[in-house]
Design an enzyme around this catalytic site. Structure first.
Site, PDB file in Angstrom:
ATOM      1  N   SER A   1       0.840  -1.197   0.000  1.00  0.00           N
ATOM      2  CA  SER A   1       0.000   0.000   0.000  1.00  0.00           C
ATOM      3  C   SER A   1       0.869   1.238   0.000  1.00  0.00           C
ATOM      4  CB  SER A   1      -0.913   0.015   1.230  1.00  0.00           C
ATOM      5  OG  SER A   1      -0.135   0.152   2.413  1.00  0.00           O
ATOM      6  N   LYS A   2       0.311   2.329  -0.531  1.00  0.00           N
ATOM      7  CA  LYS A   2       1.096   3.558  -0.668  1.00  0.00           C
ATOM      8  C   LYS A   2       1.414   4.188   0.679  1.00  0.00           C
ATOM      9  CE  LYS A   2      -2.986   6.509  -1.414  1.00  0.00           C
ATOM     10  NZ  LYS A   2      -3.662   7.397  -2.380  1.00  0.00           N
ATOM     11  N   ARG A   3       0.732   3.796   1.738  1.00  0.00           N
ATOM     12  CA  ARG A   3       1.039   4.348   3.055  1.00  0.00           C
ATOM     13  C   ARG A   3       2.350   3.795   3.608  1.00  0.00           C
ATOM     14  NH1 ARG A   3      -4.028   6.234   4.994  1.00  0.00           N
ATOM     15  NH2 ARG A   3      -4.832   7.388   3.212  1.00  0.00           N
TER      16      ARG A   3
ATOM     17  N   ARG B   1       6.304  11.400   3.089  1.00  0.00           N
ATOM     18  CA  ARG B   1       6.269  10.239   3.987  1.00  0.00           C
ATOM     19  C   ARG B   1       7.673   9.904   4.495  1.00  0.00           C
ATOM     20  NH1 ARG B   1       1.918   8.639   0.548  1.00  0.00           N
ATOM     21  NH2 ARG B   1       3.306   7.639  -0.938  1.00  0.00           N
TER      22      ARG B   1
END
Length: 500
Positions: free
Chosen positions: A252-254, A468
């Site tokens: 996932s991009k998180r 991030r």
């Protein structure tokens, strides 16, 4: 029988490496059997689907070297290949199901369904539709329609028994019918859900093998039942293992960069990335890790796919990319790839416009624009030292900015400016304070090229990743902190829509 496989991405966001992974395996399976590979756009989500996202998907897959025999851009005998252009086909098939008694109109309001869901959760029972409208008479249905009451079309599900799912890679999977929800097939806006459109399109496009991610196994009973209701032969099912983060969670991009665009902007070679995706859950018969698409297609055997969750390891991808650079490219070819990657007029001229008024010598340019041509800046806590912002406030800004940009579908300087200014107001920060951590995260410096233009040129993939990574450079956030900030974010203006 001619083998026909397909990939059916939804144009609702950044092109995902998982889409390329599934597309690659479908393409190789079709080529290995002398068949055809089809690309279909599943854009029935009218609110979130965009032509910009569709164009990005097609461009990214082509960049990787994946080419389809039929699709919205190349045409074919089974078109149209966008679901939004096939609405009448789905309505006609839904009407068949209603006529045969395999589906029913449901007039339940969103409020009733939400109350039902809460009650089921409170009772810790199965969550799903309770069949409230199953008993409506034909006359009552027609009367409610004549009054203009909104409704959906749901499929009927057997009350008892078991659905057996045969899969190319697995032992038969059994799912009890009582665990399967009465799926909505046609939404209140008249458009189909994925489930009806998927089955109808696969049949009409003569798809022989459906190779998709293993998360769709639980939907297989609905699809197989629809094939039975229509009296059609279902395709062979093959559920491929999902790509995983190092902690084994779904990619996932998180937690990891997931957009194909990120890897393109970071300077990975398309053939290396495609090779790496091929290694995910599959091996060449000779054990060689470096292979071309043609070599994979010629040697492909679906039985060699491993069901263990393949871990997407950036370090391994970088190692493989380095091999391609060293072993496959001459110095001249290396220079050509470098120019093609970033040293081109299309990418370079907008960047030079940002600094032209602030340089006196050509040698002044590179120090001012290096962040557009490099990997992530090397950041420490000291990088974010600020006379007014504490470290915790910097973390909050980075988190909330990342969340807002995650949900942004339109990516231009004007939209970015409006969204970040709205975010600053919601958080109570002056705009200069809000932008400071973003300058540092994107460029490594407190002063840099104009922020909104920088975000626009870097693009969503690289920008989001740098925010991030900056947060991680500051020690990241605990699970408790994340939950608290998520709750706070949803209360902010635009928080419920994630900046969309």
């Amino acid at each position: 029988m001619t083998v026909r496989t397909r990939i059916a991405p939804s144009p609702t966001g950044d092109p995902h490496v998982g889409t390329a992974y599934i597309a690659l395996f479908n393409l190789c399976f079709a080529r290995q059997h002398g068949g055809q590979f089809i690309l279909r756009i599943e854009d029935t989500d009218a609110v979130r689907s965009t032509r910009e996202s569709e164009a990005a998907i097609l461009s990214s897959l082509r960049w990787l070297g994946l080419h389809w025999d039929e699709g919205p851009d190349v045409g074919g005998p089974k078109g149209p290949y966008r679901q939004s252009e096939r609405a009448d086909i789905y309505k006609a098939h839904a009407a068949q199901l209603l006529e045969r008694g395999h589906a029913f109109e449901c007039f339940c309001t969103a409020e009733r369904l939400e109350a039902l869901r809460k009650a089921q959760l409170a009772e810790k029972g199965r969550v799903g539709y309770d069949g409230h409208c199953l008993s409506l008479s034909k006359q009552e249905v027609e009367e409610r329609k004549s009054r203009g009451e909104p409704f959906v079309v749901r499929m009927k599900i057997p009350a008892t028994g078991v659905c057996v799912i045969n899969d190319l890679l697995r032992d038969p999977v059994e799912i009890e019918w009582q665990q399967v929800d009465m799926q909505v097939l046609i939404k209140a806006d008249g458009l189909p859900t994925y489930h009806l459109a998927n089955v109808v399109d696969d049949h009409l496009m003569e798809i022989t093998h459906v190779m998709r991610g293993e998360e769709w196994i639980t939907s297989a009973p609905k699809h197989l039942l629809l094939y039975q209701y229509f009296g059609w032969q279902p395709p062979v099912l093959c559920h491929l293992p999902l790509l995983r983060n190092p902690d084994k969670s779904k990619l996932s991009k998180r937690k990891n960069p997931t957009s194909i665009g990120y890897y393109r902007r970071m300077g990975y070679l398309p053939e290396a990335l495609l090779n790496y995706l091929g290694m995910m859950g599959w091996t060449m018969p000779n054990g060689e890790e470096k292979f071309t698409l043609d070599e994979m297609a010629q040697s492909f055997d679906v039985k060699r796919v491993s069901l263990g969750g393949p871990v997407f390891d950036l370090a391994k991808l970088s190692w493989l990319n380095g091999r391609y650079i060293r072993e496959n490219l001459t110095a001249d070819q290396f220079a050509d790839r470098l120019v093609e990657w970033a040293l081109n007029r299309e990418y370079g001229v907008p960047i030079l416009k940002l600094v032209q008024e602030r340089v006196e010598r050509l040698s002044d340019v590179l120090p001012k624009v290096g962040h557009f041509f490099s990997g992530s800046p090397a950041l420490t806590e000291q990088s974010f030292a600020h006379k007014k912002l504490s470290l915790d406030e910097v973390k909050r800004i980075l988190f909330f900015s990342s969340r807002r940009l995650d949900g942004l579908r339109k990516w231009d300087a004007e939209t970015l400016k409006a969204e970040l200014e709205r975010l600053g107001e919601g958080l109570g920060f002056k705009i200069r304070e809000l932008l400071f951590p973003l300058f540092v995260a994107l460029s490594g410096n407190a002063v840099s090229t104009p922020l909104y233009d920088t975000l626009h040129i870097l693009g969503p993939d690289l920008s989001r990743t740098r925010l991030r990574e900056a947060l991680q450079a500051l020690g990241g956030l605990s699970k408790k902190q994340l939950e608290e900030l998520e709750r706070e974010y949803r209360k902010l203006p635009g928080g419920e829509t994630e900046g969309a």
